[in-house]
Each structure stands twice: as C-alpha cells, then as structure tokens.
Design an enzyme around this catalytic site. Structure first.
Site, PDB file in Angstrom:
ATOM      1  N   THR A  51      -1.651  -2.990  19.685  1.00  0.00           N
ATOM      2  CA  THR A  51      -1.169  -1.660  20.066  1.00  0.00           C
ATOM      3  C   THR A  51      -1.718  -1.221  21.420  1.00  0.00           C
ATOM      4  O   THR A  51      -2.790  -1.684  21.848  1.00  0.00           O
ATOM      5  CB  THR A  51      -1.602  -0.631  18.992  1.00  0.00           C
ATOM      6  N   TYR A  90      -9.276   3.361  13.919  1.00  0.00           N
ATOM      7  CA  TYR A  90      -8.065   2.525  13.890  1.00  0.00           C
ATOM      8  C   TYR A  90      -7.993   1.627  15.122  1.00  0.00           C
ATOM      9  O   TYR A  90      -7.867   0.400  15.020  1.00  0.00           O
ATOM     10  CB  TYR A  90      -6.804   3.405  13.799  1.00  0.00           C
ATOM     11  N   THR A 106       0.877  -1.176   0.000  1.00  0.00           N
ATOM     12  CA  THR A 106       0.000   0.000   0.000  1.00  0.00           C
ATOM     13  C   THR A 106       0.912   1.223   0.000  1.00  0.00           C
ATOM     14  O   THR A 106       2.147   1.092  -0.063  1.00  0.00           O
ATOM     15  CB  THR A 106      -0.868   0.036   1.274  1.00  0.00           C
TER      16      THR A 106
HETATM   17  P1  NAD Z   1       2.980   0.707   8.468  1.00  0.00           P
HETATM   18  O1  NAD Z   1       1.730   1.425   8.049  1.00  0.00           O
HETATM   19  O2  NAD Z   1       4.283   1.385   8.342  1.00  0.00           O
HETATM   20  O3  NAD Z   1       3.089  -0.675   7.668  1.00  0.00           O
HETATM   21  C1  NAD Z   1       1.977  -1.494   7.403  1.00  0.00           C
HETATM   22  C2  NAD Z   1       2.380  -2.468   6.290  1.00  0.00           C
HETATM   23  O4  NAD Z   1       1.264  -3.334   6.052  1.00  0.00           O
HETATM   24  C3  NAD Z   1       2.707  -1.788   4.963  1.00  0.00           C
HETATM   25  O5  NAD Z   1       3.883  -2.333   4.429  1.00  0.00           O
HETATM   26  C4  NAD Z   1       1.507  -2.115   4.081  1.00  0.00           C
HETATM   27  O6  NAD Z   1       1.824  -2.205   2.703  1.00  0.00           O
HETATM   28  C5  NAD Z   1       1.079  -3.460   4.663  1.00  0.00           C
HETATM   29  N1  NAD Z   1      -0.350  -3.747   4.388  1.00  0.00           N
HETATM   30  C6  NAD Z   1      -1.396  -2.913   4.567  1.00  0.00           C
HETATM   31  N2  NAD Z   1      -2.543  -3.523   4.210  1.00  0.00           N
HETATM   32  C7  NAD Z   1      -2.197  -4.783   3.824  1.00  0.00           C
HETATM   33  C8  NAD Z   1      -2.941  -5.903   3.363  1.00  0.00           C
HETATM   34  N3  NAD Z   1      -4.280  -5.832   3.223  1.00  0.00           N
HETATM   35  N4  NAD Z   1      -2.283  -7.038   3.064  1.00  0.00           N
HETATM   36  C9  NAD Z   1      -0.941  -7.117   3.191  1.00  0.00           C
HETATM   37  N5  NAD Z   1      -0.182  -6.084   3.610  1.00  0.00           N
HETATM   38  C10 NAD Z   1      -0.801  -4.927   3.928  1.00  0.00           C
HETATM   39  O7  NAD Z   1       2.683   0.259   9.960  1.00  0.00           O
HETATM   40  P2  NAD Z   1       3.694   0.079  11.179  1.00  0.00           P
HETATM   41  O8  NAD Z   1       3.793   1.352  11.925  1.00  0.00           O
HETATM   42  O9  NAD Z   1       4.909  -0.607  10.720  1.00  0.00           O
HETATM   43  O10 NAD Z   1       2.832  -0.919  12.094  1.00  0.00           O
HETATM   44  C11 NAD Z   1       2.930  -2.326  11.932  1.00  0.00           C
HETATM   45  C12 NAD Z   1       1.979  -3.005  12.914  1.00  0.00           C
HETATM   46  O11 NAD Z   1       2.325  -2.654  14.240  1.00  0.00           O
HETATM   47  C13 NAD Z   1       0.527  -2.610  12.726  1.00  0.00           C
HETATM   48  O12 NAD Z   1      -0.271  -3.754  12.936  1.00  0.00           O
HETATM   49  C14 NAD Z   1       0.277  -1.586  13.811  1.00  0.00           C
HETATM   50  O13 NAD Z   1      -1.073  -1.590  14.214  1.00  0.00           O
HETATM   51  C15 NAD Z   1       1.192  -2.089  14.905  1.00  0.00           C
HETATM   52  N6  NAD Z   1       1.725  -1.070  15.842  1.00  0.00           N
HETATM   53  C16 NAD Z   1       2.332   0.058  15.376  1.00  0.00           C
HETATM   54  C17 NAD Z   1       2.875   0.970  16.280  1.00  0.00           C
HETATM   55  C18 NAD Z   1       3.576   2.221  15.825  1.00  0.00           C
HETATM   56  O14 NAD Z   1       3.908   3.068  16.647  1.00  0.00           O
HETATM   57  N7  NAD Z   1       3.846   2.400  14.550  1.00  0.00           N
HETATM   58  C19 NAD Z   1       2.766   0.730  17.655  1.00  0.00           C
HETATM   59  C20 NAD Z   1       2.138  -0.440  18.097  1.00  0.00           C
HETATM   60  C21 NAD Z   1       1.634  -1.341  17.178  1.00  0.00           C
HETATM   61  O1  TDX Z   2       0.913  16.234  12.471  1.00  0.00           O
HETATM   62  C1  TDX Z   2       0.770  15.731  13.601  1.00  0.00           C
HETATM   63  N1  TDX Z   2       0.695  16.546  14.689  1.00  0.00           N
HETATM   64  C2  TDX Z   2       0.500  16.081  15.968  1.00  0.00           C
HETATM   65  O2  TDX Z   2       0.420  16.863  16.912  1.00  0.00           O
HETATM   66  C3  TDX Z   2       0.694  14.302  13.814  1.00  0.00           C
HETATM   67  C4  TDX Z   2       0.794  13.358  12.656  1.00  0.00           C
HETATM   68  C5  TDX Z   2       0.522  13.850  15.114  1.00  0.00           C
HETATM   69  N2  TDX Z   2       0.409  14.703  16.150  1.00  0.00           N
HETATM   70  C6  TDX Z   2       0.202  14.160  17.522  1.00  0.00           C
HETATM   71  C7  TDX Z   2      -0.961  13.186  17.651  1.00  0.00           C
HETATM   72  C8  TDX Z   2      -0.489  12.242  18.737  1.00  0.00           C
HETATM   73  O3  TDX Z   2      -0.791  12.788  20.006  1.00  0.00           O
HETATM   74  O4  TDX Z   2       1.366  13.394  17.842  1.00  0.00           O
HETATM   75  C9  TDX Z   2       1.024  12.209  18.571  1.00  0.00           C
HETATM   76  C10 TDX Z   2       1.523  10.991  17.795  1.00  0.00           C
HETATM   77  O5  TDX Z   2       0.743  10.896  16.620  1.00  0.00           O
HETATM   78  P1  TDX Z   2       0.962   9.712  15.554  1.00  0.00           P
HETATM   79  O6  TDX Z   2       2.380   9.692  15.141  1.00  0.00           O
HETATM   80  O7  TDX Z   2      -0.101   9.832  14.509  1.00  0.00           O
HETATM   81  O8  TDX Z   2       0.747   8.411  16.471  1.00  0.00           O
HETATM   82  P2  TDX Z   2      -0.490   7.917  17.370  1.00  0.00           P
HETATM   83  O9  TDX Z   2      -1.779   8.494  16.950  1.00  0.00           O
HETATM   84  O10 TDX Z   2      -0.083   8.088  18.798  1.00  0.00           O
HETATM   85  O11 TDX Z   2      -0.501   6.336  16.977  1.00  0.00           O
HETATM   86  C11 TDX Z   2       0.738   5.605  16.878  1.00  0.00           C
HETATM   87  O12 TDX Z   2       0.967   4.808  18.005  1.00  0.00           O
HETATM   88  C12 TDX Z   2       0.237   3.629  18.174  1.00  0.00           C
HETATM   89  C13 TDX Z   2       0.781   4.747  15.606  1.00  0.00           C
HETATM   90  O13 TDX Z   2       0.471   5.550  14.482  1.00  0.00           O
HETATM   91  C14 TDX Z   2      -0.157   3.573  15.687  1.00  0.00           C
HETATM   92  O14 TDX Z   2      -0.032   2.747  14.537  1.00  0.00           O
HETATM   93  C15 TDX Z   2       0.186   2.789  16.910  1.00  0.00           C
HETATM   94  O15 TDX Z   2      -0.733   1.750  17.080  1.00  0.00           O
END
Ligand code: NAD
Ligand code: TDX
Length: 339
Positions: free
Chosen positions: A128, A153, A37
């Site tokens: 998460t 989400y 994606t």
């Molecule tokens: P990301 O958005 O960077 O990556 C998601 C990946 O999933 C992408 O490579 C995308 O192409 C793939 N994808 C999306 N839809 C798909 C589908 N239908 N089939 C196959 N692949 C698909 O996300 P991330 O930040 O790396 O998060 C990974 C996982 O960890 C997620 O499940 C998210 O909920 C969880 N998570 C993220 C955070 C965070 O802070 N980023 C924290 C806790 C948990």
């Molecule tokens: O432009 C911005 N300005 C701002 O103030 C953005 C993008 C975010 N924020 C704030 C919102 C949140 O309080 O910063 C904080 C972090 O935002 P995000 O990076 O969007 O993360 P959050 O909403 O906390 O969610 C993240 O943590 C849990 C990940 O995106 C999720 O995938 C994960 O599950």
C-alpha cells in the site's frame, strides 16, 4: 494452464480481482484462500463456482497457520501467488494492533516460505501507499523513497514488504511488490470512507468526518488496481516495487459533499468528529515506473468511478444489510459512539 493462488479473495479487492482474472485470463485457474474474517464474505463471489466449475475453487484457511499452508502448497503446486489477505483497516489497527502483526507480517512470511519450498515461480505482495508515511501539500510518493509508516496497519504492511525483499535477496526468490493508493468500488466493506458515507447518507445518518476533513487521498477504481496486479504478476521484475495511483487527489470533505449532492441529501448530515490519532495528511502516487516499464495507467476517471460506486451500493441493499448485521453494529458503536 497457470495455477494462481489469490489470498484474501473474499475481501474487497480480492473478490474484484478473482472476477477480473476469471473473465480476462482464460489460461489462469484460481484458488481463493480466505479465512472469512469480518471483512471476508462469500457473497462477494456468489455464482462463480457455477460459472467457472473447472477454473475456480475456494479454500477456507488462515495464512498464518504454517501447517495448513504448507500442506496446501504441497498439494496444489501453484505457479503464482497473489497475496491480498490482510487486516486492512487503519482504525482497527489503532484499537488492536496484535492481529495486524500475525496476519500481515507472520502470514506473509509463512506464504513466502511455502512458496520458496514449493517452487512458486512468481509471488506478488499487495502492499500500500501508506508504507511511505505522509506527504505535505507538495510532491508524490516514488518507489525509491524510504518507508516511514505511521499506523500499526502501515507498519505491519511495511514489515511485510521488508520480508519480501529479504526472500528475494537471501534466497534468490522471485517476488514483486505493488503499492497502490486508496481503492473504491463495489464490495468494499462499509468501515472505509466511501461506502460508509454512502450508506449513512442513504439512511439520513450523520457522516463522521475526522478532524477538519482536509486530509487528501489519491483515489483509484478497484478494477484499475486489479489490472495492475496482473500486469506486475506477468511482467514485473523480481525484487521491484511498483506504485499505482488514480491521479485523483481529493480532500475527504470534497468527496463527502459530492456523495451528499449526488444523493440529494443535505450537507447538514456532516458531523466533524475527533481526528484519527496519527492521521496521515496526504497520499499521492507517482506511477511513472509502472507506466513506463509495464504500460499500465488507470483507465477509470474519478467522476465515472464514483457514480458507478454510489449506484452499486444503492442497488445492492441485500449485500449492504448482510455485511452490516451482527458485529458491525458493535464496531460502529465502539468507533463512533462517543466521538
Ligand atoms: P479487505 O479487508 O476487504 O479484505 C481482506 C481479506 O483478507 C478478507 O476477505 C479477509 O477475510 C481475508 N483475511 C484476513 N485475515 C486473513 C488470514 N489470516 N488468512 C486468510 N485470509 C485472511 O481488504 P482490501 O481492502 O480488499 O485489501 C486487500 C489488500 O490490498 C490488503 O493487503 C491491503 O493491505 C491492500 N491494499 C488495500 C487498499 C485499499 O484501499 N483498500 C489499497 C492498497 C492496498
Ligand atoms: O469515518 C471516517 N471518517 C473519515 O473522515 C473514516 C472511516 C475515514 N475518514 C477519513 C480518514 C482518511 O483520511 O477518510 C480517509 C480515508 O479513510 P479510510 O477509508 O479508512 O482509508 P485510509 O486510512 O486512507 O486507508 C486505505 O487506503 C490504503 C485502506 O483502508 C488501506 O487498506 C489502504 O492500504
């Protein structure tokens, strides 16, 4: 050899996890399944098929396509499934929740079903902290709390967690759940707070802070999360959820000022904008359970991790330019144009 399916391996955490597994677990072969994606990028894994020709392969596909998933599982006979594939950005879920339900809920159920039918030995659902909802100024999330998600989400992730539980209870399937706090580090798509702010600052663009900037997140370096996922896959108990956190609570505004200071940019770039609807005030993780039961603790301090991370984004111009081309520009305009 252990055959591991990592879904979402071209995303932020997934690509760090694929690298981590290949370089630290020589008896694990990895199949990376990703739909590519907007958030998935093959450049995140450049060179791995040459470095690990026998231990790594990539398959493009959709976890919510049951026919495709069933055929893949029947052919590959995975021992372990680590499910990271997801729509992961809260703001996008507010704009358009539908795909969050099909990927995050239905996709997880399809993977669980294929895993059950094909006798996968261990399934790890990457969930998460957001499933718990929002904290006030005090306390931390513990695994025994009820889920109370507030965004489309987090509601989709909580639903997936319940489906995992149902497969454990109903079919006696072996599955575990990880619930981690906010990750940061290399290869994070610049829609998320830290990379967005670093890249805007590097171009002297405004830094859009939602509300008053006082919302709190508990930040963890991505490598620490990856180690925890492997620990849960190896030693976690079926039916259990494990919290992970970085022990690094910060107000958003504190991080943004730190980024500006470390890049020698003025605080006048900060722009307070309209708040995110349903914006969770605070997340903080109690990770006593994984510490006591599996011996996991975070190793990278926020000070060290954020320094590495800022440096990485500034040194990887090519990657940043490539992920911010095309539809990213439309997204940015939609999200921040009139805010
Ligand atoms: P990301 O958005 O960077 O990556 C998601 C990946 O999933 C992408 O490579 C995308 O192409 C793939 N994808 C999306 N839809 C798909 C589908 N239908 N089939 C196959 N692949 C698909 O996300 P991330 O930040 O790396 O998060 C990974 C996982 O960890 C997620 O499940 C998210 O909920 C969880 N998570 C993220 C955070 C965070 O802070 N980023 C924290 C806790 C948990
Ligand atoms: O432009 C911005 N300005 C701002 O103030 C953005 C993008 C975010 N924020 C704030 C919102 C949140 O309080 O910063 C904080 C972090 O935002 P995000 O990076 O969007 O993360 P959050 O909403 O906390 O969610 C993240 O943590 C849990 C990940 O995106 C999720 O995938 C994960 O599950």
């Amino acid at each position: 050899m252990v055959k591991v399916l990592i879904t979402g391996g071209c995303g932020f955490i997934g690509s760090n996890l694929v690298r981590h597994v290949l370089s630290n677990h020589a008896d694990w072969n990895v199949v990376n399944l990703d739909l590519l994606t907007y958030a998935g990028n093959l450049e995140n894994l450049a060179g791995l098929d040459k470095d690990y020709p026998k231990r790594y392969s990539f398959v493009r596909g959709d976890i919510s396509d049951a026919k495709f998933i069933n055929a893949l599982f029947a052919k590959e006979k995975f021992n372990i499934v680590l499910n990271l594939a997801a729509e992961s950005h809260v703001d996008r879920s507010i704009e358009d929740p539908g795909v969050f339900l099909s990927t995050n809920i239905l996709g997880t159920q399809i993977l669980l079903d294929a895993s059950l039918k094909n006798k996968v030995e261990r399934f790890v659902q990457i969930s998460t902290d957001e499933v718990y909802g929002s904290l006030g100024k005090e306390g931390r999330f513990v695994e025994t709390m009820n889920m109370a998600p507030n965004s489309p989400y987090s509601a989709s992730k909580a639903s997936a967690d319940l489906m995992v539980r149902a497969y454990v209870k109903t079919y006696n399937f072996d599955a575990t759940i990880t619930r981690c706090s906010n990750n940061y580090g290399p290869y994070q798509f610049p829609e998320k707070l830290i990379p967005l702010m670093v890249l805007n600052a590097s171009e002297d663009k405004e830094l859009p802070v939602y509300g008053d900037g006082k919302n709190v997140r508990d930040w963890i370096y991505v490598e620490d999360h990856c180690r925890g996922i492997v620990a849960v896959a190896q030693k976690g108990k079926s039916g259990e959820a494990y919290n992970m956190g970085g022990d690094a609570e910060k107000e958003n505004i504190e991080i943004i000022k730190l980024i500006l200071d470390s890049m020698n940019k003025p605080h006048s770039l900060i722009k307070f904008v309209k708040d995110r609807p349903g914006h969770d005030f605070r997340y903080a993780m109690d990770f006593t359970k994984i510490k006591n039961d599996l011996g996991w603790t975070p190793q990278t301090t926020f000070e060290k991790g954020i320094k590495n991370t800022i440096k990485w984004y500034l040194e990887n111009n090519q990657w940043c330019a490539s992920v911010r081309s095309g539809t990213y520009k439309d997204y940015y305009q939609r999200m921040y144009g009139n805010r």
